[in-house]
Design a protein around this motif. Structure first.
Motif, PDB file in Angstrom:
ATOM      1  N   TRP A 310       8.589  93.242   3.128  1.00 51.78           N
ATOM      2  CA  TRP A 310       7.180  93.475   2.776  1.00 51.78           C
ATOM      3  C   TRP A 310       6.688  94.841   3.253  1.00 51.78           C
ATOM      4  O   TRP A 310       5.698  95.368   2.755  1.00 51.78           O
ATOM      5  N   ARG A 311       7.382  95.397   4.240  1.00 56.32           N
ATOM      6  CA  ARG A 311       6.974  96.715   4.746  1.00 56.32           C
ATOM      7  C   ARG A 311       7.291  97.820   3.740  1.00 56.32           C
ATOM      8  O   ARG A 311       6.734  98.902   3.808  1.00 56.32           O
ATOM      9  N   ARG A 313       6.970  99.678   0.662  1.00 54.86           N
ATOM     10  CA  ARG A 313       6.029  99.836  -0.441  1.00 54.86           C
ATOM     11  C   ARG A 313       6.661 100.520  -1.649  1.00 54.86           C
ATOM     12  O   ARG A 313       6.023 100.674  -2.679  1.00 54.86           O
ATOM     13  N   ASN A 505      -2.855  84.239   2.070  1.00 54.31           N
ATOM     14  CA  ASN A 505      -1.814  85.063   2.673  1.00 54.31           C
ATOM     15  C   ASN A 505      -0.427  84.428   2.601  1.00 54.31           C
ATOM     16  O   ASN A 505       0.506  84.930   3.211  1.00 54.31           O
ATOM     17  N   GLU A 508       2.085  86.868   1.514  1.00 51.96           N
ATOM     18  CA  GLU A 508       1.741  88.257   1.798  1.00 51.96           C
ATOM     19  C   GLU A 508       2.810  88.980   2.614  1.00 51.96           C
ATOM     20  O   GLU A 508       2.972  90.182   2.496  1.00 51.96           O
ATOM     21  N   TYR A 509       3.523  88.232   3.432  1.00 50.43           N
ATOM     22  CA  TYR A 509       4.546  88.873   4.263  1.00 50.43           C
ATOM     23  C   TYR A 509       5.918  88.279   3.938  1.00 50.43           C
ATOM     24  O   TYR A 509       6.781  88.181   4.786  1.00 50.43           O
ATOM     25  N   PHE A 517      -2.066  92.966  -0.493  1.00 47.04           N
ATOM     26  CA  PHE A 517      -2.417  94.102   0.352  1.00 47.04           C
ATOM     27  C   PHE A 517      -3.896  94.154   0.717  1.00 47.04           C
ATOM     28  O   PHE A 517      -4.458  95.241   0.903  1.00 47.04           O
ATOM     29  N   ASP A 519      -7.052  94.363   2.839  1.00 46.41           N
ATOM     30  CA  ASP A 519      -7.437  94.721   4.194  1.00 46.41           C
ATOM     31  C   ASP A 519      -8.960  94.784   4.263  1.00 46.41           C
ATOM     32  O   ASP A 519      -9.630  94.367   3.319  1.00 46.41           O
ATOM     33  N   ARG A 520      -9.497  95.313   5.352  1.00 44.56           N
ATOM     34  CA  ARG A 520     -10.954  95.275   5.528  1.00 44.56           C
ATOM     35  C   ARG A 520     -11.679  96.125   4.500  1.00 44.56           C
ATOM     36  O   ARG A 520     -12.874  95.966   4.300  1.00 44.56           O
ATOM     37  N   ASN A 521     -10.965  97.019   3.828  1.00 42.88           N
ATOM     38  CA  ASN A 521     -11.611  97.927   2.893  1.00 42.88           C
ATOM     39  C   ASN A 521     -11.423  97.567   1.420  1.00 42.88           C
ATOM     40  O   ASN A 521     -12.264  97.907   0.599  1.00 42.88           O
TER      41      ASN A 521
ATOM     42  N   ASN B 505      -1.866  83.476   9.146  1.00 47.72           N
ATOM     43  CA  ASN B 505      -2.873  82.614   8.534  1.00 47.72           C
ATOM     44  C   ASN B 505      -2.320  81.252   8.123  1.00 47.72           C
ATOM     45  O   ASN B 505      -2.989  80.500   7.423  1.00 47.72           O
ATOM     46  N   ARG B 520     -12.985  90.708  10.356  1.00 48.03           N
ATOM     47  CA  ARG B 520     -12.913  92.160  10.521  1.00 48.03           C
ATOM     48  C   ARG B 520     -13.462  92.618  11.873  1.00 48.03           C
ATOM     49  O   ARG B 520     -13.181  93.730  12.297  1.00 48.03           O
ATOM     50  N   GLU B 626       9.787  90.539  12.914  1.00 49.07           N
ATOM     51  CA  GLU B 626       8.820  89.963  11.972  1.00 49.07           C
ATOM     52  C   GLU B 626       7.498  89.656  12.663  1.00 49.07           C
ATOM     53  O   GLU B 626       6.426  89.943  12.155  1.00 49.07           O
ATOM     54  N   GLN B 630       4.208  91.574  11.543  1.00 46.14           N
ATOM     55  CA  GLN B 630       3.206  90.787  10.822  1.00 46.14           C
ATOM     56  C   GLN B 630       1.919  90.673  11.634  1.00 46.14           C
ATOM     57  O   GLN B 630       0.822  90.788  11.087  1.00 46.14           O
ATOM     58  N   ARG B 637      -4.961  95.541   9.454  1.00 47.81           N
ATOM     59  CA  ARG B 637      -5.684  95.417   8.177  1.00 47.81           C
ATOM     60  C   ARG B 637      -7.103  94.903   8.389  1.00 47.81           C
ATOM     61  O   ARG B 637      -8.031  95.290   7.687  1.00 47.81           O
ATOM     62  N   LEU B 638      -7.253  93.998   9.358  1.00 49.81           N
ATOM     63  CA  LEU B 638      -8.586  93.454   9.622  1.00 49.81           C
ATOM     64  C   LEU B 638      -9.480  94.476  10.319  1.00 49.81           C
ATOM     65  O   LEU B 638     -10.650  94.634   9.977  1.00 49.81           O
ATOM     66  N   SER B 639      -8.934  95.121  11.331  1.00 46.99           N
ATOM     67  CA  SER B 639      -9.762  95.953  12.199  1.00 46.99           C
ATOM     68  C   SER B 639      -9.866  97.396  11.724  1.00 46.99           C
ATOM     69  O   SER B 639     -10.860  98.071  11.992  1.00 46.99           O
ATOM     70  N   GLY B 640      -8.826  97.878  11.067  1.00 44.16           N
ATOM     71  CA  GLY B 640      -8.810  99.283  10.677  1.00 44.16           C
ATOM     72  C   GLY B 640      -8.548 100.234  11.825  1.00 44.16           C
ATOM     73  O   GLY B 640      -8.594 101.451  11.641  1.00 44.16           O
ATOM     74  N   TYR B 650       2.662  98.985  10.076  1.00 40.21           N
ATOM     75  CA  TYR B 650       2.713  99.071   8.614  1.00 40.21           C
ATOM     76  C   TYR B 650       1.344  98.739   8.049  1.00 40.21           C
ATOM     77  O   TYR B 650       0.629  97.895   8.587  1.00 40.21           O
ATOM     78  N   ARG B 651       1.019  99.396   6.957  1.00 43.51           N
ATOM     79  CA  ARG B 651      -0.278  99.126   6.347  1.00 43.51           C
ATOM     80  C   ARG B 651      -0.322  97.702   5.845  1.00 43.51           C
ATOM     81  O   ARG B 651      -1.346  97.112   5.666  1.00 43.51           O
TER      82      ARG B 651
END
Lengths: 651, 651
Positions: A310-311, A313, A505, A508-509, A517, A519-521, B505, B520, B626, B630, B637-640, B650-651
């Motif tokens: 999953w890492r 891209r 999710n 997702e992984y 993908f 995320d918070r944005n 999750n 977030r 992993e 993960q 992803r949640l916090s940025g 990883y993003r």
């Protein structure tokens, strides 16, 4: 063993005379003996063209015949006054003409002439049935209607009553091919082409009565498993000889076998890659073994890296089928058909069209659909797929003015939704998907809502207003399902393994190449050429640019092609986030409405039907609530943005 | 059937004389016949106190005896010059003295006097073994070492060789009780107390040779399943009579049966609630049936709502055991023992202490631990649990100056990690957990690292430096596992169902009451009285305030008790988010180091051991990677917020 008659329970015909000979004419005669009679002043004759003179409307029929002929499967229906003639060149055309008559007779009025020919020559149902139940997948992989109707206790069923009933149902909607076993061919099923041939032969005979050819899924590594060979290398002469001999024995048992289906180098199934050979090497080797018998290899293009990190891209599962098969275009023998799933992922409720369907130029291919509702509610949820299939079939592969998928494909294949439940499909209303699939495979321009009317009228004894209400409840259920599940084409927010119910999710992984993908944005998969995986570049212009540009990309596929911020404004004027909230509230409310409306008419149905549908819709409402709340909460937790309408989103 | 000798393979003793009679003395004699001899000038005698005069050190032993006696299980070891005497009141004490001798003899030097008595009278291993393999859970629920050593092919094993070897291993570490079947008692296992009694009796006889009482898990609904009764209501006289009769037949077969274990009204198992009765009604009814035979009911407190709605923030699974059982404190008969899991959730790598362990005042209870590594790496990952258990056992239930858990509990129970794999535990090094459990149950003050040394010395033939290195690799592996998995006590970020590997999750929207509530802005479960579920109020002061206050709450439990923003600063000076990143990078690096260090000494071990441990550590490194990625990606992803040290997330 009692089971549902589905859409063949209530039809009536007047007396019919038959002017034809051969096995299928015998089938029609047998059918007629079991059909309820209606007193009617019309005189009906069925005939093959060679005996057209024996009917009263020979001239009218002659006049109606297309210049390029009817083909094996076409038929003409002419009515003039009290005379009605169904004529066909051959037995199968006559059989389809007979079922046409059965379907429409009570609706026919006045003089008319109809010419029917199927749009696509091969219309197939694939069974993912296992000879020996799989420890995880069970008797029918992705089956939601009980066990297999073909296999029980590790062998082919001995009593073929139900198989015959199934063949009849399929013939009535124009299906002419059935794959009897799962493409994942494990040890026991590998021996279908050896130990079980006598039983397979008996089953083929039943399907033959209804003009249906059977196919077998085979294990590419069969030479290793079934002989002393230590290789399945398709370029090894010993392997080719082994297959030739094996095919010869299969055709001794089933002289009109359609051919083989092969899932090779796909999801850990063996294939030619182990020997440094490509798919054409593998497919052609089998094709040459089948060619003397006019058999065909259906070679599946569902090939991708199912052990993806999953890492990573740079790898995009959506690209895989095109990347594997386009370089091989032109290398396949004529009796190879590449079997292409409609979307580049896997039967999601919404995804882009597979670019292979437009870009394969030199190779015959089959479009693959899924009637069994793996990702679309598993026959627990009502999800009438006719509208989705029609979109797929009518998709313009050139992006404007070019051929549709239906025009380009040489075959249509779909995974069956049938099992040994008394009503065949678990959810009684899921019978409509089987019906619509057959009818759309025959006529890809058919209107899905009209098909629902046809199906409902043939299935239930009810008044027109009730039928209209039932059809209305069902007609948009695919879009309802889309609304309350994964949004905007992003896909795969399902419970891992089972594929029912939400797990945003869940994949997702994973190693399956199935990510959103979020995320918070923002959320979505960047598949553009400019900044993403480059998948959009697999389409021709103007499709490539249409998908590449975030502003021209269709809303319903936005997250399939793009990663966008939550406040990105869709073409429909809403932000992505608000659209997610809105559609999830809406989808749930639509299921509420479906249930309410159903309950208002439920008592007009027999108790078994009533209770089955009521219970399933009640379950669907629970499922839709889970989807609504889990998806909304998930995106609320990520974005921190509340619903603009102030509806409840749980923290 | 070959299998590992574990820590009983290499010991040697000089000649030993025995001055005792009875069954267990016979066992010791048989043991001695199989023990390798060492030439030594010391003369060893084992004796019961009644025959103390036959030994040369009678006076020294007399002097060493505690004023309150040795009890059934205690023993004295005295060495003076060339004489060494092990003395006990009874057979079991003598057996434990014999194993003490076997364990330490080669380390003994000089004159010494040792008095050993177990801290807790019942030291039990529970087997979640199924008579008939469960379709999902298999032969051993949460077993990671093959099939059951007790059951095969739907019945008790006929060849009890391995059961005897197991009993011997357990006696050598002081275990005196074994539950032979899973607390989830399904149809087949319900009949252990009827159809299988002869076989159970044979197995009990083998355990009896080693001073071990067996217990049976029973189905509370057995009267319904096994008789004409249509109720299992504990206040129904017919039910009580049925159980009395059933118990009588069980004791006919196994006169020294320890008693029953009951999982009732827990995770869909039947119980008294169906009849409007409470747990004491149910437990006492069974206790009265067992009382005439001095049997005991172990009644599990693992009772909670396993069909919880994740939207419902007012229900907190952590509260459940206390809320169910504290109101009943004082209502249970004397031969009922409430079996309390150490934490309020379920055997997580870290969780708070169950408040029941401090707050039950009038009721006997047992502490329940888990040797099988359900949530702690499943014997794929190395996770030596000794330090965790010692923390639990030494936990001060008053928050300062009060009794420890070990001092309050009347029994210690743990789920076994043993199966029929040749090495018993899948991962060879997981044998150490079985060893440490037994030793800590006997002596809760034992040092876990010293126990590792003991275990390693007894298990492997190796030099001291190698042993020190192996122990050093293993000693902190529990904290390493904690670092790379769920952070700060939040728990349950595991793959649903299997409980191995990350799924951040995976349980977030489940019905199991297992949530982390990450969004977030922050993460964690608010269990405070002020703003949360009020769980902290179940502890006495000063514990309640310590947990209630976000600044005094121990870091390692912060997310168990509080929902905090990512930039909340821990007592260790780091933000929550940076702590998550740091510990996950650290945990992975520690596994890398474990593997590297192991490889440097691996060749000093036999090839089977070497390859087993190397392969498991390599798998653990993959798993840790992993988890690291993960968890880090999820929170990024949640916090940025990126890692302060710029390491790859990883993003």
């Amino acid at each position: 063993m009692t089971f549902d008659a589905c859409w063949l329970g209530g039809q009536r015909l007047p007396e019919v005379t038959i002017h034809a000979s051969g096995a299928l004419a015998q089938t029609i005669r047998a059918e007629l003996r079991q059909t309820r009679r209606v007193r009617h002043d019309v005189e009906v004759a069925l005939c093959t063209l060679g005996r057209l003179e024996e009917t009263p409307l020979a001239a009218w029929v002659e006049q109606a015949l297309p210049t390029d002929g009817l083909g094996d499967e076409g038929f003409v229906v002419v009515r003039r006054g009290n005379q009605l003639v169904v004529a066909a060149e051959a037995g199968r055309g006559l059989l389809y003409g007979y079922f046409y008559l059965l379907r429409y007779f009570e609706w026919m009025t006045g003089d008319f002439t109809v010419v029917e020919r199927p749009a696509v020559p091969v219309r197939m149902l694939a069974h993912w049935d296992n000879l020996v139940p799989h420890p995880v997948m069970g008797a029918v992989e992705r089956g939601y209607s009980g066990g297999s109707i073909f296999f029980r206790g590790g062998r082919v069923v001995q009593d073929l009553t139900r198989v015959r009933a199934y063949a009849r149902l399929l013939a009535s909607i124009g299906i002419n091919a059935v794959v009897i076993n799962n493409g994942n061919v494990h040890a026991a099923e590998t021996r279908l082409i050896t130990d079980h041939l006598a039983d397979v032969s008996r089953m083929a005979a039943v399907f033959r009565e209804y003009g249906i050819a059977i196919y077998l899924s085979v294990n590419f590594a069969a030479p290793i498993e079934l002989s002393d060979l230590d290789t399945a290398d398709p370029l090894d002469e010993r392997v080719a000889r082994w297959w030739s001999a094996a095919v010869g024995r299969v055709y001794d048992a089933v002289p009109d076998l359609g051919g083989f289906v092969v899932k090779a180098d796909s999801e850990n199934r063996p294939g030619p890659a182990a020997y440094g050979r490509h798919h054409a090497d593998g497919a052609n080797m089998l094709a040459r073994a089948l060619a003397p018998y006019k058999g065909t290899v259906y070679w599946r293009c569902f090939v991708y890296d199912c052990a993806q990190d999953w890492r990573d891209r740079s790898t995009d599962r959506a690209r895989a089928a095109y990347d594997h098969f386009i370089p091989l275009d032109g290398l396949f023998d004529d009796n190879v058909v590449l079997q292409v799933k409609h979307g580049p992922l896997d039967f999601q409720v919404r995804e882009a069209m597979s670019p292979l369907l437009g870009e394969l130029q030199e190779t015959r291919f089959a479009l693959e659909l899924q009637v069994t509702q793996e990702y679309t509610g598993q026959q627990k949820d009502l999800c009438y797929l006719g509208p989705w299939w029609r979109e797929i079939l009518q998709f313009d592969t050139s992006g404007g003015g070019g051929p549709t998928v239906a025009e380009r494909t040489k075959a249509i294949v779909a995974v069956s939704n049938v099992g040994d439940d008394p009503n065949w499909t678990g959810h009684k209303l899921a019978q409509s998907n089987l019906y619509a699939y057959g009818r759309l495979a025959w006529d890809p321009a058919a209107d899905p809502v009209s098909l629902l009317h046809e199906w409902a009228a043939a299935t239930f004894a009810m008044d027109d207003r009730t039928r209209a209400e039932l059809v209305s409840i069902m007609a948009d259920s695919w879009r309802t399902y889309e609304r309350y599940t994964a949004p905007l084409g992003v896909g795969f927010m399902v419970t891992p393994g089972t594929h029912y119910g939400p797990s945003v999710n869940g994949y997702e992984y994973s190693a399956w190449g199935t990510y959103h993908f979020a995320d918070r944005n923002g959320v979505g998969v960047d598949r553009t050429v400019a900044t993403g995986s480059g998948f959009t570049g697999q389409y021709p212009e103007p499709l490539a640019s249409r998908y590449e540009n975030v502003y021209s990309c269709p809303d319903e596929l936005l997250l399939f092609f793009h990663h966008v911020p939550y406040d990105h404004v869709l073409q429909n004027g809403r932000t992505v986030l608000q659209h997610i909230y809105d559609t999830h509230f809406q989808g749930y409310e639509e299921v509420e409405s479906m249930l309410t409306r159903w309950k208002a008419i439920a008592d007009r149905f027999d108790p078994g039907t009533r209770d089955n549908i009521t219970a399933r819709l009640e379950g669907q409402l629970k499922n839709a609530r889970e989807w609504r709340d889990q998806v909304n909460t998930y995106f609320y937790r990520l974005s921190g943005v509340p619903d603009a309408s102030g509806r409840t989103i749980y923290r």
